[in-house]
Design a protein around this motif. Structure first.
Motif, PDB file in Angstrom:
ATOM      1  N   PHE A  27     -16.954  37.876  16.203  1.00  0.00           N
ATOM      2  CA  PHE A  27     -15.539  37.536  16.351  1.00  0.00           C
ATOM      3  C   PHE A  27     -15.423  36.023  16.230  1.00  0.00           C
ATOM      4  O   PHE A  27     -15.745  35.285  17.171  1.00  0.00           O
ATOM      5  CB  PHE A  27     -15.005  38.010  17.705  1.00  0.00           C
ATOM      6  N   LEU A  28     -15.003  35.562  15.078  1.00  0.00           N
ATOM      7  CA  LEU A  28     -15.013  34.135  14.775  1.00  0.00           C
ATOM      8  C   LEU A  28     -13.693  33.720  14.135  1.00  0.00           C
ATOM      9  O   LEU A  28     -13.015  34.528  13.493  1.00  0.00           O
ATOM     10  CB  LEU A  28     -16.169  33.795  13.819  1.00  0.00           C
ATOM     11  N   TYR A  29     -13.365  32.432  14.303  1.00  0.00           N
ATOM     12  CA  TYR A  29     -12.200  31.873  13.617  1.00  0.00           C
ATOM     13  C   TYR A  29     -12.559  31.540  12.167  1.00  0.00           C
ATOM     14  O   TYR A  29     -13.644  31.027  11.880  1.00  0.00           O
ATOM     15  CB  TYR A  29     -11.738  30.592  14.300  1.00  0.00           C
ATOM     16  N   ARG A  30     -11.629  31.846  11.273  1.00  0.00           N
ATOM     17  CA  ARG A  30     -11.723  31.427   9.877  1.00  0.00           C
ATOM     18  C   ARG A  30     -10.357  30.900   9.459  1.00  0.00           C
ATOM     19  O   ARG A  30      -9.361  31.619   9.559  1.00  0.00           O
ATOM     20  CB  ARG A  30     -12.088  32.596   8.955  1.00  0.00           C
ATOM     21  N   ASP A  31     -10.358  29.665   9.007  1.00  0.00           N
ATOM     22  CA  ASP A  31      -9.101  29.047   8.563  1.00  0.00           C
ATOM     23  C   ASP A  31      -7.999  29.212   9.602  1.00  0.00           C
ATOM     24  O   ASP A  31      -6.833  29.513   9.286  1.00  0.00           O
ATOM     25  CB  ASP A  31      -8.649  29.649   7.222  1.00  0.00           C
ATOM     26  N   GLY A  32      -8.396  29.075  10.864  1.00  0.00           N
ATOM     27  CA  GLY A  32      -7.419  29.094  11.942  1.00  0.00           C
ATOM     28  C   GLY A  32      -7.015  30.460  12.436  1.00  0.00           C
ATOM     29  O   GLY A  32      -6.138  30.565  13.295  1.00  0.00           O
ATOM     30  N   ARG A  33      -7.647  31.520  11.910  1.00  0.00           N
ATOM     31  CA  ARG A  33      -7.311  32.881  12.351  1.00  0.00           C
ATOM     32  C   ARG A  33      -8.553  33.569  12.888  1.00  0.00           C
ATOM     33  O   ARG A  33      -9.654  33.405  12.341  1.00  0.00           O
ATOM     34  CB  ARG A  33      -6.739  33.706  11.189  1.00  0.00           C
ATOM     35  N   LEU A  34      -8.401  34.353  13.960  1.00  0.00           N
ATOM     36  CA  LEU A  34      -9.525  35.066  14.550  1.00  0.00           C
ATOM     37  C   LEU A  34      -9.797  36.333  13.750  1.00  0.00           C
ATOM     38  O   LEU A  34      -8.880  37.114  13.457  1.00  0.00           O
ATOM     39  CB  LEU A  34      -9.220  35.416  16.008  1.00  0.00           C
ATOM     40  N   PHE A  35     -11.070  36.530  13.422  1.00  0.00           N
ATOM     41  CA  PHE A  35     -11.499  37.700  12.667  1.00  0.00           C
ATOM     42  C   PHE A  35     -12.461  38.546  13.487  1.00  0.00           C
ATOM     43  O   PHE A  35     -13.220  38.029  14.323  1.00  0.00           O
ATOM     44  CB  PHE A  35     -12.223  37.280  11.377  1.00  0.00           C
TER      45      PHE A  35
END
Length: 421
Positions: free
Chosen positions: A4-12
């Motif tokens: 569960f990581l942020y990518r481009d400001g969104r949590l994935f």
């Protein structure tokens, strides 16, 4: 580690944006990562490499069929504590020879269910239970494999409500009485004594209590073998903790735990069973919720969420901490402010955190509770006639609802009104 990581400001979750799931499923919901489940199971399996062993997932941590099937396909056994969990394990495709039945209050019907459907072993907790298993096995004309759970009187140094290995706890028999109880087991028909069981508690953050208990088990193994018992399997329970607070000292790794097990018990030549639950699924799950209101109170502000204590009971029940993060990553250096983070249930106990520093949030913003995979969905309820929330499983760039949210009609129609009303 989780996925569960942020990518481009969104949590994935893996390769799926949490906000996309929320848009389709609605909030609140639980979401699990297949990659994290797989990694954590394999860490335990690899930790015991070189020994005959079976990793039996403790189903009480999270028992959705999709989670069980995921782990079963990796070769996991299952540790069950009720007839319902046994039925779930069988339905998920786990063969009886990979199911261990634990728990202090096994009923006659549950014993019969397991003996009829197949069982690896019963972990026996008391003499009356042992006699009940003997009676059922004799009536069915089968032999029940058993271990006996010994209580080593070891302080697990964990929360009092999840400690199980001290003398005042309800679990197992006192280790001082083990020879007497094993002799009784050997005298009863329909039983085959195959080993020893021990479990001292949950969310342990040190190896020392485990080692203390396992050394007592090693000594007992030698004594029981000298008494003529064929002790060939040691069930060591579970209990290894997870880090609920990011940045704090991490609990021991499964590899370190496995090395300790081999060092303390390896000379006995026994098959090893372990029953991890929390460490496999805890960090593999998030609870995602939306802000309903931001409320200004007397000297404090509140974030009122659409998730509540009926969805995640751990903070109310155990004073448990969960990191809570915004689904949209805050800008670097954004000023945070303290909030009481609460749910809408009419209980003061419906509080997830007090004076928790968070970036400014507003109505409709999404937040995620980390480390919510264990003892989240399984302990939820429909208090206040709030529907059980969906569970979602992610694998790569795919996601599926693995438990749907019931409607109000579904809930109400379970009730029956007597004919006289």
């Amino acid at each position: 580690m989780d996925h569960f990581l942020y990518r481009d400001g969104r949590l994935f979750a893996e390769d799926v944006a949490i906000a996309e799931i929320a848009a389709e499923v609605g909030t609140p919901f639980y979401v699990y990562s297949t990659a994290t489940l797989t990694r954590h199971f394999q860490l335990f399996d690899e930790a015991l490499e070189g020994t005959e062993h079976l990793v039996c997932y403790a189903m009480k941590a999270a028992s959705n069929q999709a989670i069980l099937r995921t782990l079963a396909e990796l070769g996991a056994g299952m540790d069950v504590v009720s007839g319902g969990e046994y039925a779930r394990a069988i339905a998920a495709g786990v063969p009886g020879e990979r199911i261990v039945f634990s728990g202090v209050g096994k009923t006659v019907s549950e014993i019969e269910q397991a003996l009829t459907g197949g069982i690896r072993q019963f972990n026996v907790e008391s003499e009356p239970e042992m006699q009940a298993i003997s009676a059922v096995a004799t009536r069915l004309g089968v032999t029940a494999p058993i271990t006996i759970r010994v209580n080593p009187d070891v302080d697990a140094k964990t929360h009092a409500k999840i400690a199980t290995g001290k003398s005042e706890n309800k679990f197992g028999i006192p280790i001082a009485r083990a020879r007497e109880v094993y002799a009784l087991a050997a005298s009863l028909p329909g039983l085959e004594v195959i080993g020893i069981d021990v479990h001292i508690g949950s969310q342990l953050t040190q190896l020392e209590p485990f080692e203390q208990a396992y050394r007592k088990v090693a000594e007992l193994t030698e004594v029981l073998r000298a008494d003529g018992h064929d002790i060939r399997r040691l069930d060591l329970g579970g209990g290894l903790g997870i880090p609920y607070t990011r940045g704090n000292e991490a609990p021991p790794l499964p590899m370190d735990y496995g090395a300790m097990v081999k060092r303390v018990l390896g000379h006995l030549g026994c098959e090893i069973e372990i029953e991890p639950g929390r460490l496999i699924v805890g960090n593999a799950g998030l609870l995602v919720s939306a802000v309903i209101y931001v409320k200004s109170g007397e000297g404090r502000d509140f974030l009122i969420l659409d998730a509540a204590m009926n969805d995640l009971i751990r903070p109310a029940m155990y004073e448990a901490h969960h990191d809570i993060i915004p689904v949209n990553e805050p800008a670097p250096g954004v000023e945070q402010q303290p909030y009481d983070i609460v749910g809408p249930v009419c209980e003061s106990g419906d509080t997830f955190a007090k004076q928790r520093a968070m970036p400014p949030l507003t109505d409709g913003d999404l937040v995620a509770f980390r480390s919510a995979g264990a003892y989240g969905a399984v302990m939820s309820s429909e208090y206040n006639t709030r529907p059980l929330i969906p569970e979602v499983l992610v694998k790569g760039d795919q996601f599926a609802v693995i438990r749907a949210r019931p409607s109000y009609e579904d809930i109400i129609n379970r009730d029956s009104i007597p004919e006289w009303l």
